[in-house]
Every structure is written in structure tokens, then in C-alpha cells.
Design a protein around this motif. Structure first.
Motif, PDB file in Angstrom:
ATOM      1  N   GLY A   1       0.813  -1.210   0.000  1.00  8.72           N
ATOM      2  CA  GLY A   1       0.000   0.000   0.000  1.00  8.72           C
ATOM      3  C   GLY A   1       0.845   1.258   0.000  1.00  8.72           C
ATOM      4  N   ILE A   2       1.947   1.239   0.758  1.00  9.74           N
ATOM      5  CA  ILE A   2       2.845   2.398   0.783  1.00  9.74           C
ATOM      6  C   ILE A   2       3.499   2.606  -0.581  1.00  9.74           C
ATOM      7  CG2 ILE A   2       5.004   3.250   1.778  1.00  9.74           C
ATOM      8  CD1 ILE A   2       4.163   1.913   4.414  1.00  9.74           C
ATOM      9  N   LEU A   3       3.860   1.498  -1.238  1.00  8.21           N
ATOM     10  CA  LEU A   3       4.426   1.623  -2.584  1.00  8.21           C
ATOM     11  C   LEU A   3       3.422   2.228  -3.552  1.00  8.21           C
ATOM     12  CD1 LEU A   3       6.377  -1.756  -2.966  1.00  8.21           C
ATOM     13  CD2 LEU A   3       7.322   0.531  -2.601  1.00  8.21           C
ATOM     14  N   PHE A   4       2.172   1.824  -3.443  1.00  5.98           N
ATOM     15  CA  PHE A   4       1.128   2.401  -4.296  1.00  5.98           C
ATOM     16  C   PHE A   4       0.976   3.891  -4.036  1.00  5.98           C
ATOM     17  CE2 PHE A   4      -1.275  -1.894  -4.625  1.00  5.98           C
ATOM     18  CZ  PHE A   4      -0.423  -2.288  -5.642  1.00  5.98           C
ATOM     19  N   LEU A   5       1.006   4.279  -2.757  1.00  4.88           N
ATOM     20  CA  LEU A   5       0.828   5.694  -2.417  1.00  4.88           C
ATOM     21  C   LEU A   5       2.001   6.547  -2.859  1.00  4.88           C
ATOM     22  CD1 LEU A   5      -0.734   5.382   1.161  1.00  4.88           C
ATOM     23  CD2 LEU A   5      -1.881   6.102  -0.937  1.00  4.88           C
ATOM     24  N   ASP A   6       3.179   5.920  -2.991  1.00  7.67           N
ATOM     25  CA  ASP A   6       4.353   6.669  -3.459  1.00  7.67           C
ATOM     26  C   ASP A   6       4.302   6.958  -4.947  1.00  7.67           C
ATOM     27  OD1 ASP A   6       5.631   7.118  -1.111  1.00  7.67           O
ATOM     28  OD2 ASP A   6       6.868   5.302  -1.186  1.00  7.67           O
ATOM     29  N   ALA A   7       3.421   6.249  -5.652  1.00  7.99           N
ATOM     30  CA  ALA A   7       3.298   6.505  -7.090  1.00  7.99           C
ATOM     31  C   ALA A   7       2.697   7.890  -7.303  1.00  7.99           C
ATOM     32  CB  ALA A   7       2.428   5.437  -7.742  1.00  7.99           C
ATOM     33  N   PRO A   8       3.342   8.782  -8.027  1.00  8.77           N
ATOM     34  CA  PRO A   8       2.862  10.174  -8.167  1.00  8.77           C
ATOM     35  C   PRO A   8       1.443  10.269  -8.732  1.00  8.77           C
ATOM     36  CG  PRO A   8       5.102   9.948  -8.998  1.00  8.77           C
ATOM     37  CD  PRO A   8       4.617   8.573  -8.734  1.00  8.77           C
TER      38      PRO A   8
END
Length: 504
Positions: free
Chosen positions: A291-298
Motif C-alpha cells: 500500500g505504501i508503494l502504491f501511495l508513493d506513485a505520483p
């Protein structure tokens, strides 16, 4: 010709058991059915006590219907006026049908029966171990103190993340904490309602309720997701989301405990629960990381539509995986859904499917009211006979089911096939889950052999003969196929029951 005499009754004639459960001010009522043109006044009131079969003055009580709210309706046979019914609310007669008939602990004896039913398991104290009440009375203040601490530390957490610095005052942090805790409190109401109102459903069908929990939890997440669009309505939206997710948790936790107990075939429930926690925490950590990786996507962070679409895709995948995981569960206990499949197979082919085949065929999401044939449990005797209150019809039903712990009749008013079932109570032998299973077997035989042109009572009598001849073979086949016939999770409805007083 029919006539009626009302005694201190502000409402009209009794129509159905559902209306009785909603009545609160009704006292008593007598309905008379005879060919006489007039009714004489001054009827003597029936003596208290279920064991008396006569009313002072003459009428013989042949059957008593008892309701979960304490109301009793007595069918009386009068030589002059035929069949009469006497309705009284909050009778002084002990209602043997209510769960509260067992002597309760003095510490909770002052509570109303409705509160006891809400907070205690059905059949308390006989259905739980001796220390249950003492444990719960100590757990309650324990949990109260824990949530007081939760409310206090929430204020500190909000201050730590900068709420007070943004507003300039610590009072703002306290106000924010109150709003946040209030949101949690509204959600807790949902769990309170589910546990108190539907606590007796989870043993019957844990797979269904575990699936419904995810559906309701998904609806709660939608409210959370919309807070970004309407930040000024954060508290009501977040509260609704919390309420839905709390209801989901109220369904999920007891359902999963039943599933865990199913896994623990060696009596190792504690270890099974601990290892399940390991699996869940590992999945939580992995999910949070992704989920954190997804949120890091601009693109995801800046575009709400992309965020919503990603959430929807993940949620649909989650629901599909949940359904698949529940589908692999193989229960060897008999609930209503599996009973329908087993009974249908035995009525049609004189065989029963094994646990694997039956669990695979079981529809997790289906509701009983949409399954065929339609079987309605807990129906009043008056509703069974179509409101006619015919003396011959009532006596025929009571005589036909003299050896059974239930009464079954076909609803002839409705176009599609439907059966009504009401269960009996007595001090010696009352209806059990086996009685429910027998009524289902009879209902399926009637459904398969129903012919509206035939005499109804002839078909009912024939179905009972068939059941008496074949039901023992049905139980034997269940045992051979690996079903646990000692654990039949088919609850006898407690809202209404029939108590036969005089033999027909």
C-alpha cells in the motif's frame, strides 16, 4: 356466524403472531365462533396454570399458543359456542417456552427479560459453563477502564502529530480527540447491536455471515474514501464508515471463531487461533508495504479517480478471494442450507451426498426466504388454518401431529408452494433440532408430491407416513456419509410455540 367479546382491549381482534409481538397495551380478548345469533355476556375467566384444561364455567382448553413476549393464546372448546380463543398478555402462568424459565443469578434477576435476552446466550445459564456470568461481570469494568485509557491517549497522539501546533491551542487537540473518540463510539454501537440481536445466528451459518461481513466492511470503506471529496463532512462520513465496519466486525469475529473451532479437531483451539494470528499479521505487513508503494506513485497520490479505481479493483479482488477461501471449508455439521440439500437428495433418490459434495453445492450467499420450497417457521395456529378458526380443522391438525413435536400445514392462500411450521413445547419432551429436520423432510416430500386437486389432509397424512417409514434410513445414511447427527444446527424458533393441554 361469528361474534366477539372484548375484555379491556384497546385494539381489534388478533390477526397474527407478528402483531402480538408488537402489541403492548392489550389485556385479553375472546373470539367466539358458533351458529348462535347472540353471545351471552359474563364469561368466566380461565384459571391460571398451563396444567388446567378447563376454564371455570365450562370451556375446555385444548391447546395453548405461547409467544416470546409472554403472551398466551388459548383455544377453548365450548359445547354451546364451538371453538373460542382467549388471548391474555403477561400471563401469571410461567412461560416454559421462554429462555428465562431457568432460574437466573440473583445479580441479574432485576434486569428485564428483554435485556437478559440481549446480553446473555440463549438458554442461559444451562447453555454455558458455571463461571460465565462472573467472568463477564468482571470483564465489563475491565473493558470500560481500557476505553477510558484509549480516549485519553488519543489526545496525546493527535498532539504529537501536530494538531495543537496547527491550531495554536491544546484545547483544539482535546476537541479533535473528542471528535475522533466519538467516531469510534458510534461505530461501537454497531457491534453492540449485532452481538445482542443476532448472536444466535453465527453457529448456524458462519460461512454466510463471514462473507456478509466483508460486504458491509466494503461499504464502510466507501464512506472513508469519500472523506477526501467532502472534508467538511469528515465526522459524519467517518462515523458512518466506522459504524459499517463495526457491524462488519460484529459479524466477522463470532463467525470466524466458529470456523476456528471447526479447524481445532484436536481440542487445540488456542494454538489454531495463535497461528491464524501469525498468518494475518504477516499478510497485514505485506499489504501495508504494498500500500505504501502504491501511495508513493505520483499519479495515484495526485489523482483521486486513480486512487478510487485502484481501491475498487483491490476490493473486488479481496471479495472474490474471500469467497474462494470460504468455499473450501468442509463442515460435517448440519445447518438449514445443508439440510435442504440432504433432504432433497433423500426424498428424490433415497441417498444423501457426502460432506465434500454437499459443501461444494452449498450456496454461501443465498437467503432462506428465497430457497424453494418456501418454509416459514414459527407460525400461529390461526394463520395455519387460514383464519377460519374451524373446530374440525384445528382438531384434525392436532390429531394428525399427535406424535410429532411440530405441526405443519400448507399455505393454500399463496400461489407458490409454501408450508407453515409451528413447534410444540412440553415439560417432558419439546421440539428439538431433530424436530426441525423432520419438518424439513416432510416439507420436501410434500413439495415433490404436491397436487392442489388432492385433499390436503390426505397428502399431509401420507407425508407423515412416508417420513415415519424413511426418516430412520435418512439418519442412518447421514451417519454413513460422515455427517455429525449429534450436532444439528437448526434452531427451534422461540417467538411462538404450541402447548397442547387436552388430548384430542
Amino acid at each position: 356466524m361469528s361474534c366477539s367479546l372484548l375484555l379491556s382491549s384497546p385494539i381489534h381482534a388478533f390477526e397474527s403472531s407478528r402483531k402480538i409481538r408488537r402489541a403492548r397495551h392489550r389485556r385479553s380478548q375472546i373470539l367466539c365462533f358458533s351458529s348462535q345469533p347472540n353471545l351471552r355476556g359474563g364469561e368466566d375467566e380461565e384459571q391460571d396454570g398451563a396444567d388446567h384444561s378447563k376454564v371455570q364455567g365450562g370451556p375446555e382448553v385444548i391447546v395453548v399458543e405461547r409467544y416470546g413476549n409472554g403472551t398466551a393464546k388459548r383455544y377453548m372448546l365450548d359445547k354451546e359456542y364451538g371453538l373460542r380463543t382467549f388471548l391474555e398478555e403477561n400471563s401469571s402462568v410461567t412461560n416454559r417456552f421462554q429462555d428465562s424459565h431457568i432460574t437466573a443469578d440473583a445479580r441479574i434477576s432485576w434486569l428485564p427479560d428483554s435485556i437478559k435476552d440481549f446480553i446473555l446466550p440463549a438458554g442461559f445459564p444451562g447453555s454455558v459453563s458455571d463461571e460465565y456470568l462472573e467472568y463477564m461481570l468482571l470483564q465489563f469494568p475491565t473493558n470500560v477502564t481500557a476505553w477510558i485509557c484509549h480516549a485519553l491517549v488519543t489526545s496525546s497522539l493527535l498532539k504529537a502529530v501536530g494538531v495543537a501546533s496547527f491550531s495554536g491551542t491544546t484545547a483544539a487537540a482535546s476537541a479533535a480527540a473528542i471528535r475522533w473518540v466519538s467516531k469510534d463510539g458510534i461505530g461501537a454501537v454497531g457491534r453492540l447491536f449485532i452481538g445482542g440481536r443476532f448472536g444466535n445466528l453465527f453457529d448456524d451459518d458462519p460461512k454466510q455471515w463471514r462473507m456478509y461481513a466483508d460486504f458491509i466492511g466494503s461499504a464502510g470503506s466507501i464512506f472513508d474514501l469519500t472523506t477526501q471529496l467532502y472534508p467538511t463532512y469528515f465526522l459524519p462520513l467517518a462515523s458512518l464508515g466506522n459504524l459499517a465496519k463495526a457491524v462488519a466486525r460484529g459479524l466477522k469475529d463470532p463467525s470466524f471463531r466458529v470456523i476456528q473451532n471447526h479447524f481445532a479437531i484436536s481440542g487445540n483451539l488456542g494454538e489454531v487461533a495463535a497461528k491464524e494470528e501469525v498468518w494475518e499479521v504477516a499478510a497485514q505487513l505485506l499489504g501495508l508495504g504494498l500500500g505504501i508503494l502504491f501511495l508513493d506513485a505520483p499519479g495515484l497520490f495526485r489523482s483521486y479517480p486513480v486512487l478510487a479505481l485502484t481501491w475498487t479493483s483491490m476490493r473486488l479482488l479481496h471479495l472474490w478471494l474471500r469467497y474462494q477461501s470460504l468455499s473450501v471449508l468442509l463442515f460435517n455439521t448440519i445447518n438449514m442450507k445443508r439440510a435442504r440439500l440432504l433432504v432433497k437428495s433423500h426424498v428424490l433418490h433415497s441417498t444423501v451426498p457426502g460432506c465434500v459434495a454437499c459443501n461444494k453445492e452449498e450456496n454461501i450467499l443465498s437467503w432462506q426466504r428465497f430457497m424453494k420450497p418456501l418454509i416459514t417457521f414459527g407460525v400461529s395456529l390461526e394463520e395455519m388454518v387460514g383464519g377460519k378458526k374451524s373446530l374440525s380443522t384445528v382438531k384434525s391438525l392436532l390429531k394428525l401431529y399427535a406424535k410429532e413435536q411440530y405441526i405443519l400445514a400448507v399455505n393454500q392462500k399463496q400461489g407458490e408452494f409454501e408450508v407453515f411450521v409451528s413447534f410444540k413445547i412440553s415439560l417432558q419432551v419439546g421440539a428439538t433440532s431433530v424436530s426441525v429436520l423432520r419438518s424439513v423432510w416432510q416439507a420436501y416430500w410434500l413439495h415433490e408430491n404436491w397436487d392442489s386437486s388432492d385433499d390436503v389432509f390426505h397428502l399431509l397424512a401420507q407425508s407423515i407416513v412416508q417420513m415415519e417409514d424413511r426418516f430412520e434410513n435418512f439418519i442412518q445414511q447421514l451417519n454413513k456419509a460422515g455427517w455429525d447427527t449429534n450436532q444439528i444446527n437448526m434452531r427451534v424458533p422461540k417467538e411462538i410455540a404450541i402447548d397442547e393441554v387436552a388430548p384430542i
